[in-house]
Design a protein around this motif. Structure first.
Motif, short mmCIF file in Angstrom:
data_model
loop_
_atom_site.label_atom_id
_atom_site.label_comp_id
_atom_site.label_asym_id
_atom_site.label_seq_id
_atom_site.Cartn_x
_atom_site.Cartn_y
_atom_site.Cartn_z
N ARG A 81 0.83 -1.21 0.00
CA ARG A 81 0.00 0.00 0.00
C ARG A 81 0.87 1.26 0.00
NH1 ARG A 81 -1.41 3.18 4.16
NH2 ARG A 81 -0.60 1.64 5.65
N GLN A 82 1.90 1.26 0.83
CA GLN A 82 2.77 2.42 0.91
C GLN A 82 3.53 2.66 -0.39
OE1 GLN A 82 5.20 1.61 4.33
NE2 GLN A 82 3.44 1.59 5.74
N ARG A 83 3.99 1.57 -0.99
CA ARG A 83 4.71 1.70 -2.25
C ARG A 83 3.78 2.26 -3.34
NH1 ARG A 83 10.27 0.52 -3.90
NH2 ARG A 83 10.20 0.49 -6.17
N HIS A 84 2.55 1.79 -3.35
CA HIS A 84 1.58 2.26 -4.34
C HIS A 84 1.33 3.76 -4.19
CE1 HIS A 84 -1.94 2.21 -6.97
NE2 HIS A 84 -2.62 2.82 -6.02
N LEU A 85 1.28 4.24 -2.96
CA LEU A 85 1.03 5.66 -2.72
C LEU A 85 2.21 6.54 -3.09
CD1 LEU A 85 -0.81 5.62 0.75
CD2 LEU A 85 -1.79 6.21 -1.47
N THR A 86 3.43 6.06 -2.83
CA THR A 86 4.60 6.91 -3.01
C THR A 86 5.21 6.83 -4.42
OG1 THR A 86 6.00 5.14 -2.11
CG2 THR A 86 5.24 6.84 -0.58
N ALA A 87 5.03 5.73 -5.11
CA ALA A 87 5.71 5.52 -6.38
C ALA A 87 5.43 6.60 -7.42
CB ALA A 87 5.37 4.14 -6.94
N PRO A 88 4.19 7.09 -7.59
CA PRO A 88 3.95 8.10 -8.63
C PRO A 88 4.80 9.35 -8.49
CG PRO A 88 1.87 7.15 -7.92
CD PRO A 88 2.92 6.65 -6.97
N ALA A 89 5.10 9.76 -7.25
CA ALA A 89 5.88 10.98 -7.04
C ALA A 89 7.32 10.84 -7.52
CB ALA A 89 5.87 11.35 -5.56
N PHE A 90 7.79 9.60 -7.69
CA PHE A 90 9.18 9.36 -8.05
C PHE A 90 9.35 8.76 -9.45
CE2 PHE A 90 9.20 9.36 -3.40
CZ PHE A 90 10.25 10.23 -3.16
N ARG A 91 8.29 8.78 -10.26
CA ARG A 91 8.43 8.32 -11.63
C ARG A 91 9.38 9.24 -12.40
NH1 ARG A 91 1.97 7.43 -12.34
NH2 ARG A 91 1.82 5.33 -11.45
N PRO A 92 10.10 8.69 -13.39
CA PRO A 92 11.02 9.54 -14.16
C PRO A 92 10.36 10.79 -14.72
CG PRO A 92 11.40 7.23 -14.67
CD PRO A 92 10.18 7.28 -13.79
N SER A 93 9.14 10.67 -15.24
CA SER A 93 8.46 11.83 -15.81
C SER A 93 8.17 12.89 -14.76
CB SER A 93 7.15 11.38 -16.48
OG SER A 93 6.30 10.74 -15.55
N ALA A 94 7.96 12.45 -13.52
CA ALA A 94 7.69 13.40 -12.44
C ALA A 94 8.98 14.08 -11.97
CB ALA A 94 7.00 12.71 -11.27
N VAL A 95 10.02 13.29 -11.73
CA VAL A 95 11.23 13.88 -11.14
C VAL A 95 11.94 14.80 -12.12
CG1 VAL A 95 11.49 11.91 -9.59
CG2 VAL A 95 12.75 11.94 -11.74
N ARG A 96 11.76 14.62 -13.43
CA ARG A 96 12.40 15.51 -14.39
C ARG A 96 11.89 16.94 -14.25
NH1 ARG A 96 15.17 13.23 -18.72
NH2 ARG A 96 14.56 14.93 -20.11
N THR A 97 10.69 17.12 -13.72
CA THR A 97 10.15 18.47 -13.55
C THR A 97 10.77 19.20 -12.37
OG1 THR A 97 8.31 17.80 -12.09
CG2 THR A 97 7.95 17.66 -14.47
N PHE A 98 11.59 18.51 -11.58
CA PHE A 98 12.20 19.13 -10.40
C PHE A 98 13.59 19.69 -10.67
CE2 PHE A 98 9.62 15.63 -8.14
CZ PHE A 98 8.49 16.44 -8.07
N ASP A 99 14.02 19.71 -11.92
CA ASP A 99 15.41 20.07 -12.20
C ASP A 99 15.75 21.48 -11.74
OD1 ASP A 99 13.82 21.18 -14.18
OD2 ASP A 99 15.11 20.57 -15.85
N ALA A 100 14.83 22.44 -11.95
CA ALA A 100 15.12 23.82 -11.56
C ALA A 100 15.22 23.97 -10.05
CB ALA A 100 14.06 24.77 -12.12
N ILE A 101 14.45 23.17 -9.31
CA ILE A 101 14.56 23.20 -7.85
C ILE A 101 15.98 22.80 -7.43
CG2 ILE A 101 13.78 22.09 -5.72
CD1 ILE A 101 11.01 21.91 -6.94
N VAL A 102 16.50 21.75 -8.06
CA VAL A 102 17.85 21.27 -7.74
C VAL A 102 18.90 22.31 -8.10
CG1 VAL A 102 19.57 19.50 -8.25
CG2 VAL A 102 17.16 18.85 -7.99
N THR A 103 18.83 22.85 -9.31
CA THR A 103 19.88 23.77 -9.75
C THR A 103 19.79 25.11 -9.05
OG1 THR A 103 18.53 24.36 -11.69
CG2 THR A 103 20.20 22.65 -11.98
N ASP A 104 18.57 25.58 -8.74
CA ASP A 104 18.45 26.83 -7.98
C ASP A 104 19.06 26.68 -6.59
OD1 ASP A 104 17.13 27.95 -10.10
OD2 ASP A 104 15.15 27.96 -9.17
N ALA A 105 18.77 25.56 -5.93
CA ALA A 105 19.32 25.33 -4.60
C ALA A 105 20.84 25.20 -4.64
CB ALA A 105 18.71 24.07 -3.99
N THR A 106 21.37 24.57 -5.67
CA THR A 106 22.82 24.44 -5.81
C THR A 106 23.46 25.81 -6.03
OG1 THR A 106 22.49 22.25 -6.79
CG2 THR A 106 24.67 23.23 -7.01
N ALA A 107 22.83 26.64 -6.86
CA ALA A 107 23.35 27.99 -7.10
C ALA A 107 23.37 28.80 -5.81
CB ALA A 107 22.51 28.69 -8.16
#
Length: 462
Positions: A81-107
């Protein structure tokens, strides 16, 4: 048993070298098998995974006191049940949208480094990277800015590591040291609980997705020092092009939705598990990568040339990942030599046979990435740092396990690799990181594989 306590890496390496790919020994009243072939690892983690449980394992005993019944510790229907709930947030298509968050924080981290870069002042790079990955994870996945508590969080994680990852035999040879570790763990647990429950309370008060709630606990005391402020603070990860305000909500919204009926305790366990598991392993992978690149200038030159050629000075994005294979290989090889998770343990539910050996119910079965990643039958020059070995490599299934294997492979592996590649590229664009001369570097196998003395480096301008 003294060697297991003082140097578990030497202990398991010695077992494999002395007794081969299947070793059987007794430890703390348990019959323990250490398996050191990819097909054996696949058998336990995947092909016959239903016969092997995390319940009652050292992994479970270490993590459950802190994480409760979260994704790393649950079993059976709870885990599914827990895996089913959390997996969508970590799909490749989802995590690719977080790139600016990563690079802004690094800057922003690099901007905080500016005075130290100009003065040649040493930086505790491992602590800074822990704060960075904590901030990006909570912003991207949980939709919250944890502003100013990165330093305290990192110290709390260290205290947890020192306690729950430290083997204590019976009788205890140093009760006073054990008491100190447990006291530090208790304070760390209170701090981490406070952060987690504040995240949840802030979201409840906001009535759902708020575009990035803040976590106002920066003034609290953490283990070993102040939780807030300091040059290692996480800072606010920039809003980027995704984050908490996106239309579909974030993982915390999903967990808190009435449709799933997740209790407050479940929320606490899941959020703390995601935060703990999702930031520290990436921070350690980046720390070891920067260390190895500094020790191998020819490999650093390859990665730096790629970064300069592909990016031309602009920030990296998710669209650049395919064009940065040298960055990825540098990280992959670092995770081979210094796997963030260095041991996987399972408990046999029913009888089995592995490599011709009978495995009785209740037997503890272990696979060590530290040992398997150095198996001379599969790796040429296994102790050498050679990132090009991952250039088109067709590795046997379950030989390379930086994220585990089988059904329980790390749900956040795609986010971890995206973050690691983007952070590495952004850092190498701006600075040259050099280990302080004479600084001792020694791997310490606790819950994760960390540099025992930290990683103090000097960031010089390029």
């Amino acid at each position: 048993m003294a060697l297991m306590r003082e140097s578990p890496l030497d202990f398991i390496t010695g077992l494999a070298r002395t007794y081969g790919d299947v070793t059987r020994h007794r430890a703390a009243g348990d019959t323990v098998y250490l398996l050191n072939r990819p097909e054996y690892a696949r058998h336990v983690l995947k092909d016959n995974g239903a016969n092997y449980s995390k319940e009652g394992t050292p992994d479970d005993a270490m993590l459950r006191p802190l994480l409760g019944n979260g994704l790393l510790t649950s079993n059976g229907a709870d885990w599914a049940r827990q895996r089913h709930l959390t997996a969508p947030a970590f799909r490749p298509s989802a995590v690719r949208t977080f790139d600016a968050i990563v690079t802004d924080a690094t800057a922003q981290m690099l901007e905080r480094w500016r005075p130290a870069v100009e003065a040649g002042t040493p930086l505790e790079v491992d602590q800074h990277l822990t704060a960075l990955t904590l901030g990006t994870l909570t912003h991207a996945i949980l939709g919250a800015d944890i502003d100013g508590i990165g330093e305290g969080f990192a110290r709390a994680v260290d205290a947890v590591n020192r306690c729950i990852g430290h083997y204590v035999p019976s009788p205890d040879p140093d009760p006073a040291d054990t008491a100190r570790r447990y006291a530090d763990f208790g304070r760390a647990r209170v701090f981490l609980d406070t952060v987690t429950r504040t995240l949840i309370a802030a979201r409840r008060a906001g009535g759902g997705s708020t575009g990035g709630s803040s976590c106002p606990v920066g003034g609290d005391k953490a283990v070993g020092g102040k939780a807030g402020g300091g040059k290692a603070g996480a800072g606010k990860a920039g809003a980027g092009k995704a984050g908490a305000g996106k239309a579909g909500g974030d993982l915390l919204d999903t967990l808190m939705s009435t449709h799933h009926l997740v209790s407050d305790k479940d929320l606490r366990d899941q959020v703390l598990t995601i935060v703990m598991a999702g930031h520290e392993t990436t921070a350690k992978s980046l720390t070891w990568t920067l260390y190895l690149l500094d020790r191998h200038p020819e490999e650093l030159a390859k990665v730096r040339e790629e970064v300069d050629r592909v990016l031309g000075g602009r920030p990296p994005t998710a669209a650049d990942l395919a064009a940065l294979p040298a960055c990825r290989r540098a990280i992959q090889e670092a995770m081979r030599l210094f796997p963030p998770v260095w041991l996987i343990s399972r408990r046999a539910v029913g009888p089995d046979v592995i490599g011709g050996y009978d495995v009785e119910p209740g037997t503890l079965v272990c696979v060590s990435q530290w040992v398997l990643h150095r198996h001379p039958e599969y790796w040429t020059e296994p102790d050498a740092y050679r990132p090009d070995r991952f250039d088109g490599a067709d590795l046997p299934s379950h030989l390379y396990l930086p994220f585990g294997g089988g059904d329980r492979i790390c749900v956040g592996q795609h986010f971890a690799m995206l973050e690691a590649v983007l952070v590495l590229a952004a850092l190498l664009q701006s600075v040259r990181l050099e280990l302080v001369e004479g600084f001792p570097v020694e791997p310490e196998a606790l819950v994760t594989l960390r540099p025992k003395h930290g990683m103090t480096m000097i960031a010089r301008p390029r």
